[in-house]
Write a protein that holds these residues in place. Structure first.
Motif, PDB file in Angstrom:
ATOM      1  N   THR A   1       0.892  -1.039  -0.143  1.00  0.00           N
ATOM      2  CA  THR A   1      -0.119   0.266   0.100  1.00  0.00           C
ATOM      3  C   THR A   1       0.865   1.300   0.092  1.00  0.00           C
ATOM      4  O   THR A   1       0.598   2.008  -0.810  1.00  0.00           O
ATOM      5  CB  THR A   1      -0.968  -0.103   1.198  1.00  0.00           C
ATOM      6  N   GLN A   2       2.383   1.350   0.599  1.00  0.00           N
ATOM      7  CA  GLN A   2       3.215   2.682   0.899  1.00  0.00           C
ATOM      8  C   GLN A   2       3.515   2.679  -1.023  1.00  0.00           C
ATOM      9  O   GLN A   2       3.489   3.572  -0.941  1.00  0.00           O
ATOM     10  CB  GLN A   2       4.267   2.086   1.825  1.00  0.00           C
ATOM     11  N   ARG A   3       4.013   1.658  -1.361  1.00  0.00           N
ATOM     12  CA  ARG A   3       4.585   1.907  -3.098  1.00  0.00           C
ATOM     13  C   ARG A   3       3.371   2.220  -3.197  1.00  0.00           C
ATOM     14  O   ARG A   3       3.816   2.964  -4.268  1.00  0.00           O
ATOM     15  CB  ARG A   3       4.837   0.152  -3.339  1.00  0.00           C
ATOM     16  N   ASN A   4       2.065   2.420  -3.344  1.00  0.00           N
ATOM     17  CA  ASN A   4       1.513   2.616  -4.084  1.00  0.00           C
ATOM     18  C   ASN A   4       0.918   4.114  -3.842  1.00  0.00           C
ATOM     19  O   ASN A   4       0.484   4.793  -4.946  1.00  0.00           O
ATOM     20  CB  ASN A   4      -0.166   1.509  -4.443  1.00  0.00           C
ATOM     21  N   ILE A   5       0.868   4.435  -2.734  1.00  0.00           N
ATOM     22  CA  ILE A   5       0.793   5.963  -1.965  1.00  0.00           C
ATOM     23  C   ILE A   5       1.722   6.433  -2.670  1.00  0.00           C
ATOM     24  O   ILE A   5       2.242   7.835  -2.775  1.00  0.00           O
ATOM     25  CB  ILE A   5       0.756   5.730  -0.731  1.00  0.00           C
ATOM     26  N   ASP A   6       3.454   6.014  -2.958  1.00  0.00           N
ATOM     27  CA  ASP A   6       4.190   6.504  -3.371  1.00  0.00           C
ATOM     28  C   ASP A   6       4.634   6.845  -4.822  1.00  0.00           C
ATOM     29  O   ASP A   6       4.620   8.026  -5.457  1.00  0.00           O
ATOM     30  CB  ASP A   6       5.617   6.088  -3.027  1.00  0.00           C
TER      31      ASP A   6
ATOM     32  N   LEU B   1       1.230   7.345  -6.341  1.00  0.00           N
ATOM     33  CA  LEU B   1       0.687   8.882  -6.772  1.00  0.00           C
ATOM     34  C   LEU B   1       0.922   9.970  -6.055  1.00  0.00           C
ATOM     35  O   LEU B   1       0.265  11.298  -6.089  1.00  0.00           O
ATOM     36  CB  LEU B   1      -0.545   8.281  -5.666  1.00  0.00           C
ATOM     37  N   THR B   2       1.791   9.621  -5.501  1.00  0.00           N
ATOM     38  CA  THR B   2       2.394  11.347  -4.654  1.00  0.00           C
ATOM     39  C   THR B   2       3.527  12.054  -5.753  1.00  0.00           C
ATOM     40  O   THR B   2       3.699  12.661  -5.591  1.00  0.00           O
ATOM     41  CB  THR B   2       3.095  11.216  -3.332  1.00  0.00           C
TER      42      THR B   2
ATOM     43  N   ARG C   1      -0.245   5.802 -13.121  1.00  0.00           N
ATOM     44  CA  ARG C   1      -1.431   6.452 -11.172  1.00  0.00           C
ATOM     45  C   ARG C   1      -2.138   5.556 -11.581  1.00  0.00           C
ATOM     46  O   ARG C   1      -3.208   5.428 -10.972  1.00  0.00           O
ATOM     47  CB  ARG C   1      -0.850   7.919 -11.828  1.00  0.00           C
TER      48      ARG C   1
ATOM     49  N   ILE D   1      -3.516   3.521  -8.621  1.00  0.00           N
ATOM     50  CA  ILE D   1      -5.294   3.520  -8.044  1.00  0.00           C
ATOM     51  C   ILE D   1      -6.042   2.059  -8.130  1.00  0.00           C
ATOM     52  O   ILE D   1      -6.683   2.411  -7.795  1.00  0.00           O
ATOM     53  CB  ILE D   1      -6.226   4.904  -9.398  1.00  0.00           C
TER      54      ILE D   1
ATOM     55  N   PHE E   1      -4.682  -0.289  -5.651  1.00  0.00           N
ATOM     56  CA  PHE E   1      -4.863   0.440  -4.591  1.00  0.00           C
ATOM     57  C   PHE E   1      -5.373  -0.658  -3.026  1.00  0.00           C
ATOM     58  O   PHE E   1      -4.874  -1.241  -2.316  1.00  0.00           O
ATOM     59  CB  PHE E   1      -4.767   2.114  -4.100  1.00  0.00           C
TER      60      PHE E   1
ATOM     61  N   LEU F   1      -4.284  -3.270  -0.216  1.00  0.00           N
ATOM     62  CA  LEU F   1      -4.770  -3.404   1.139  1.00  0.00           C
ATOM     63  C   LEU F   1      -5.056  -4.219   1.613  1.00  0.00           C
ATOM     64  O   LEU F   1      -4.498  -4.418   2.966  1.00  0.00           O
ATOM     65  CB  LEU F   1      -5.764  -1.557   1.311  1.00  0.00           C
TER      66      LEU F   1
END
Length: 80
Positions: A32-37, A39-40, A50, A54, A57, A61
């Motif tokens: 999940t942290q990899r996906n947040i990285d 995305l940000t 991206r 999405i 994600f 999770l």
């Protein structure tokens, strides 16, 4: 109908679940942290990934939640 199914499932097959890509990490919720990285941060191919992040994600999770006991055992064994 077949074309719709193909178009719908193709991103899922190409997403490469973030949890599976970070299995060696002992950090919980690493997928999940990899996906947040992704995305940000928008560097190199991050912007192109991206839509895939999405889609991936919620899958990451759920996978990370299921992997919590395994990560806990990894952390307990590494501390000894």
């Amino acid at each position: 109908m077949k074309k719709f199914l193909f178009i719908f499932t193709l991103p899922l097959l190409l997403s490469g679940c973030g949890t599976l890509l970070t299995m060696e990490s002992k950090e919980p919720f690493s997928g999940t942290q990899r996906n947040i990285d992704v995305l940000t941060e928008c560097r190199e191919f991050g912007c192109l990934l991206r839509p895939v992040a999405i889609i991936d994600f919620p899958l990451s999770l759920v996978s990370d939640i299921l992997m919590l006991p395994v990560k806990g055992i990894q952390n307990a064994v590494s501390e000894e």
